[in-house]
Design a protein around this motif. Structure first.
Motif, PDB file in Angstrom:
ATOM      1  N   THR A  49       0.844  -1.201   0.000  1.00 43.92           N
ATOM      2  CA  THR A  49       0.000   0.000   0.000  1.00 43.92           C
ATOM      3  C   THR A  49       0.879   1.252   0.000  1.00 43.92           C
ATOM      4  O   THR A  49       1.086   1.877  -1.036  1.00 43.92           O
ATOM      5  CB  THR A  49      -0.941   0.010   1.225  1.00 43.92           C
ATOM      6  N   TYR A  53       2.479   3.512  -3.188  1.00 44.64           N
ATOM      7  CA  TYR A  53       2.059   4.902  -3.371  1.00 44.64           C
ATOM      8  C   TYR A  53       3.262   5.843  -3.337  1.00 44.64           C
ATOM      9  O   TYR A  53       3.369   6.772  -4.150  1.00 44.64           O
ATOM     10  CB  TYR A  53       1.059   5.291  -2.286  1.00 44.64           C
ATOM     11  N   THR A  57       4.595   8.354  -6.373  1.00 44.91           N
ATOM     12  CA  THR A  57       4.368   9.800  -6.239  1.00 44.91           C
ATOM     13  C   THR A  57       5.586  10.571  -5.765  1.00 44.91           C
ATOM     14  O   THR A  57       5.582  11.808  -5.814  1.00 44.91           O
ATOM     15  CB  THR A  57       3.218  10.062  -5.258  1.00 44.91           C
ATOM     16  N   ALA A 194       5.041   2.672  -9.901  1.00 48.24           N
ATOM     17  CA  ALA A 194       4.090   1.892  -9.113  1.00 48.24           C
ATOM     18  C   ALA A 194       4.117   0.421  -9.498  1.00 48.24           C
ATOM     19  O   ALA A 194       4.177  -0.471  -8.636  1.00 48.24           O
ATOM     20  CB  ALA A 194       2.686   2.453  -9.287  1.00 48.24           C
ATOM     21  N   VAL A 259      -4.927   0.193  -5.049  1.00 46.95           N
ATOM     22  CA  VAL A 259      -3.898   1.234  -5.014  1.00 46.95           C
ATOM     23  C   VAL A 259      -3.574   1.740  -6.419  1.00 46.95           C
ATOM     24  O   VAL A 259      -3.643   2.943  -6.695  1.00 46.95           O
ATOM     25  CB  VAL A 259      -2.622   0.724  -4.315  1.00 46.95           C
ATOM     26  N   LEU A 263      -6.543   4.280  -6.386  1.00 41.04           N
ATOM     27  CA  LEU A 263      -5.988   5.489  -5.788  1.00 41.04           C
ATOM     28  C   LEU A 263      -5.121   6.278  -6.759  1.00 41.04           C
ATOM     29  O   LEU A 263      -5.254   7.508  -6.865  1.00 41.04           O
ATOM     30  CB  LEU A 263      -5.180   5.113  -4.545  1.00 41.04           C
ATOM     31  N   LEU A 264      -4.239   5.605  -7.476  1.00 39.63           N
ATOM     32  CA  LEU A 264      -3.306   6.303  -8.368  1.00 39.63           C
ATOM     33  C   LEU A 264      -3.862   6.519  -9.768  1.00 39.63           C
ATOM     34  O   LEU A 264      -3.261   7.259 -10.559  1.00 39.63           O
ATOM     35  CB  LEU A 264      -1.998   5.503  -8.460  1.00 39.63           C
TER      36      LEU A 264
END
Length: 390
Positions: A49, A53, A57, A194, A259, A263-264
């Motif tokens: 997780t 991330y 990022t 990622a 994720v 999320l991304l």
């Protein structure tokens, strides 16, 4: 009367059923043991997780939504054209500010770049006087300043050159290069970071989990209890392989869906099921490596030091960080024996380029062969270790 060979066949079937039951029950024991280890659970959660991330990022070389302002003192078609070339994802939409707002905005940290287009800029360009445009850069933002200043210069020069050629009717070049960015149109490095982090973490966690499981049993004395049970070393190993492999495989699936895609917002071109099938073959090899390393180490600190020596070459020389073609030929040939080389190749092909089984079957075949070889070597070492303890 039953046929003569029915009794041996029935006995063989009973033996296989008993072996499968032993492997299943021992695997469940491993899962319960892992569930009672909070540090390992935290490691698994973090690895699939937060780690993914952060890798996506926190890449300093990426130019992403850099704030830019423009002082347009010329207000000509050329200056307007220059103002429209800066747009997301590399830059935020440019803010038009007056000349007196440069120092104020940069002192406040509102802008990383401020482009000052002087008066009569277009007229001087068309007259061939080579006017200067001032680019103010906030150099305290080192990564954006270094990368972004080069982008700004290239984009401004390209627009000015194209504008002059069209205005003067210059003869076009005999060849025009048309660039097409496939699979990653905006060259987003977060997409690469990622997915490669997931591939790295599969190798890392599978080796650590299986190795720690065996060393934990040795330190707690439960390995002697297993030796007193009617189970074979192969059954013990297979139980650790399927249980720890299943944990990592489920974590990978959750990371890809929640994720990466959730999320991304990173698109995945290929089939997740095909990638997970390749990951399962890779896990068969890496869990066997973890067991072999655990038979060599005497304690968890020794296992950790040994893992550093094994994991770094597996990850750095697999084609994950740099293309294999840029490595020495000897290293390329040696790394063909490593499962990570083939896993990185099939992962990039499936996740980035949407490849099917017709493309990645050589990697699947190589992983199956490497996994079988490592399992055989680890089983031999495991048997010798158990015989010394008995």
């Amino acid at each position: 009367m039953p046929p003569p060979d029915s009794e041996p066949g029935r006995l063989a079937g009973t033996t296989l059923s008993r072996n499968a039951a032993n492997i299943y029950r021992l695997g469940i024991k491993e899962l319960w043991s892992l569930a009672r280890d909070p540090m390992m659970l935290v490691l698994i959660a973090y690895t699939f997780t937060v780690s993914i991330y952060v890798a996506a990022t926190a890449m300093p070389e990426t130019l992403h939504k850099a704030p830019i302002a423009i002082v347009d003192e010329d207000r000509s078609p050329l200056s307007l054209r220059i103002s429209t070339v800066f747009y997301p994802p590399r830059f935020d939409a440019p803010v038009m500010i007056p000349l007196r707002g440069i120092d104020t905005g940069m002192d406040a940290g509102d802008y990383t770049f401020v482009l000052d287009i002087p008066p009569e800029f277009q007229r001087d360009v068309l007259a061939g006087r080579s006017p200067a445009i001032q680019l103010n850069v906030d150099a305290t933002r080192m990564s954006q300043a270094f990368t972004g200043s080069g982008y700004v210069q290239q984009m401004v020069l390209a627009e000015v050159t194209e504008f002059v050629q069209r205005y003067r009717g210059s003869t076009p070049l005999p060849v025009e290069l048309a660039l097409r960015m496939r699979f990653n149109p905006n060259l987003e490095q977060s997409w690469f970071g990622a997915l490669m982090e997931i591939i790295n973490n599969v190798t890392l966690l599978s080796i650590i989990l299986t190795g720690a499981a065996l060393i934990r049993e040795r330190e707690h004395g439960t390995i002697e209890h297993l030796l007193a049970m009617p189970v074979t070393p192969a059954e013990i190993m297979l139980a650790k392989v399927w249980s720890m492999g299943l944990v990592v495989l489920l974590a990978v699936a959750v990371a890809l869906v929640l994720v990466v895609q959730g999320l991304l917002r990173i698109p995945i071109e290929g089939a997740l099921t095909l990638f997970l099938a390749g990951a399962a073959l890779h896990l068969f090899a890496t869990t066997s490596i973890g067991i072999f390393m655990a038979t060599q180490a005497r304690s968890m600190p020794q296992f950790g030091m040994l893992a550093v020596l094994i994991l770094l070459p597996l990850q750095l020389l697999s084609g994950n960080s740099t293309p294999r073609e840029s490595m020495p030929e000897l290293v390329q040939y040696i790394m063909l024996a490593a499962p990570t080389t083939h896993f990185v190749a099939l992962g990039q092909a499936i996740l980035y380029r949407g490849a099917g089984i017709t493309v990645v079957w050589p990697q699947f075949l190589a992983l199956a062969g490497i996994g079988a070889a490592f399992f055989t070597i680890a089983l031999s070492r495991f048997r010798s270790t158990i015989s010394q303890m008995a």
